[in-house]
Design an enzyme around this catalytic site. Sequence first.
Site, PDB file in Angstrom:
ATOM      1  N   ASP A   1      31.380  35.346  37.243  1.00 55.69           N
ATOM      2  CA  ASP A   1      30.642  36.408  36.718  1.00 55.69           C
ATOM      3  C   ASP A   1      29.807  35.655  35.282  1.00 55.69           C
ATOM      4  O   ASP A   1      30.237  35.815  34.278  1.00 55.69           O
ATOM      5  CB  ASP A   1      31.109  37.693  36.101  1.00 55.69           C
ATOM      6  CG  ASP A   1      32.141  37.574  35.283  1.00 55.69           C
ATOM      7  OD1 ASP A   1      32.908  36.419  35.376  1.00 55.69           O
ATOM      8  OD2 ASP A   1      32.590  38.343  34.515  1.00 55.69           O
TER       9      ASP A   1
ATOM     10  N   HIS B   1      39.982  31.102  28.606  1.00 52.93           N
ATOM     11  CA  HIS B   1      39.998  32.146  29.943  1.00 52.93           C
ATOM     12  C   HIS B   1      39.966  31.428  31.463  1.00 52.93           C
ATOM     13  O   HIS B   1      40.957  30.982  31.792  1.00 52.93           O
ATOM     14  CB  HIS B   1      39.270  33.349  29.859  1.00 52.93           C
ATOM     15  CG  HIS B   1      39.576  34.109  28.735  1.00 52.93           C
ATOM     16  ND1 HIS B   1      40.922  34.701  28.280  1.00 52.93           N
ATOM     17  CD2 HIS B   1      38.733  34.844  27.684  1.00 52.93           C
ATOM     18  CE1 HIS B   1      40.757  35.255  27.092  1.00 52.93           C
ATOM     19  NE2 HIS B   1      39.457  35.500  26.888  1.00 52.93           N
TER      20      HIS B   1
HETATM   21  O1  RIB Z   1      38.830  38.642  29.836  1.00 56.66           O
HETATM   22  C1  RIB Z   1      38.525  37.404  30.077  1.00 56.66           C
HETATM   23  C2  RIB Z   1      37.795  37.572  31.553  1.00 56.66           C
HETATM   24  O2  RIB Z   1      36.772  38.614  31.336  1.00 56.66           O
HETATM   25  C3  RIB Z   1      37.269  36.033  31.588  1.00 56.66           C
HETATM   26  O3  RIB Z   1      36.967  35.998  33.107  1.00 56.66           O
HETATM   27  C4  RIB Z   1      35.746  36.329  31.369  1.00 56.66           C
HETATM   28  O4  RIB Z   1      34.801  35.599  31.786  1.00 56.66           O
HETATM   29  C5  RIB Z   1      35.214  37.769  31.424  1.00 56.66           C
HETATM   30  O5  RIB Z   1      34.987  38.005  32.704  1.00 56.66           O
HETATM   31 CA    CA Z   2      34.896  35.416  34.272  1.00 56.94          CA
END
Ligand code: RIB
Ligand code: CA
Length: 319
Positions: free
Chosen positions: A10, A239
């Site tokens: 995303d 992340h």
């Molecule tokens: O909580 C972190 C996640 O949420 C990551 O994948 C960030 O891109 C959002 O999608």
């Molecule tokens: Ca993400």
Amino acid sequence: MAKKIIFDTDPGIDDAMAILFALAAPELEIVGLTTIFGNAHTDLATQNALRLLAFAGRDDIPVAHGAPQPLQRVFDRPADFVHGANGLGGVYLPDPVLQPDPRPAAQFIVETVMQHPGEITLVPVGPLTNIALALMLEPRIVERVAGVVLMGGAATVNGNVNPAAEANIWNDPHAADRVFTAGWPLVMLGLDVTMQVAMDDAYLASLRSSRFGEFIYDITRFYLDFHRQVHGEYACHTHDPSAIAYLIDPTLYTVEHGPVRVVTEGLAAGQTLMDRRGEWYSPNAWTPYRPAGVCTGVDAARVLELYRARIVDSQTMEN
Ligand code: RIB
Ligand code: CA
């Protein structure tokens, strides 16, 4: 031989950071990007995926447009306060020239996995709707994938949406429970490890000698401002790139094993609950399911060094 992955994403600032990391890694071959809502609505996520591949000179990689909504909930609030209104921290890349693959993401996943039995690792780093839809379309993908390595959840720490839920799981808990209980080899990189790896301003500046790194520096200005407001530090958590780091070098992580269920309703909806107690308890709603690998420890310095090495060394400004 490079591991073949389908990256379900995303984009999203950290998604973009992960996509460029994977493209820069000779250990990995992206066979497709599939898109999902989360940091942006799915339409914008698809446009951003196409933009990022064009920027990287890799628009030979197909992009398949994913589900616009979760299985049962309503998605109406992209995380634009984290990623900016355009999903890329207010940094604008040219509009895409190419169109997405004509197939919906779930169909793309099914057909690609079935054509390459045992070869494809699914790497979702957003809400798990496309993966759940692919499972519903063709349950045999469970035996045909090499595995699933996902960013999402929080098994030993609080969530980032509320104390229970991490954002990707929160956005479609029903899909997530299907994915965690499907029976395939699955590794989860949740907030347990992604929040232990911080990229501060000096680190991000050190990436700028490459074209990818310069772009990463630019898109992370907005992201760092958000992290400073929420966490009080001018540094971002790592992340989505963590899923790529694991795929390149699993020894960077400590992994615990246990079945994971996702709470789908109520106060704790979106919580990833791992049974960490062992096998001697009486049968329960976790018992029938294949244990997931849940990353609970990480060598942060080595992850940062790996990320820098791939971003800087393989894509210098002259290239
Ligand atoms: O909580 C972190 C996640 O949420 C990551 O994948 C960030 O891109 C959002 O999608
Ligand atoms: Ca993400």
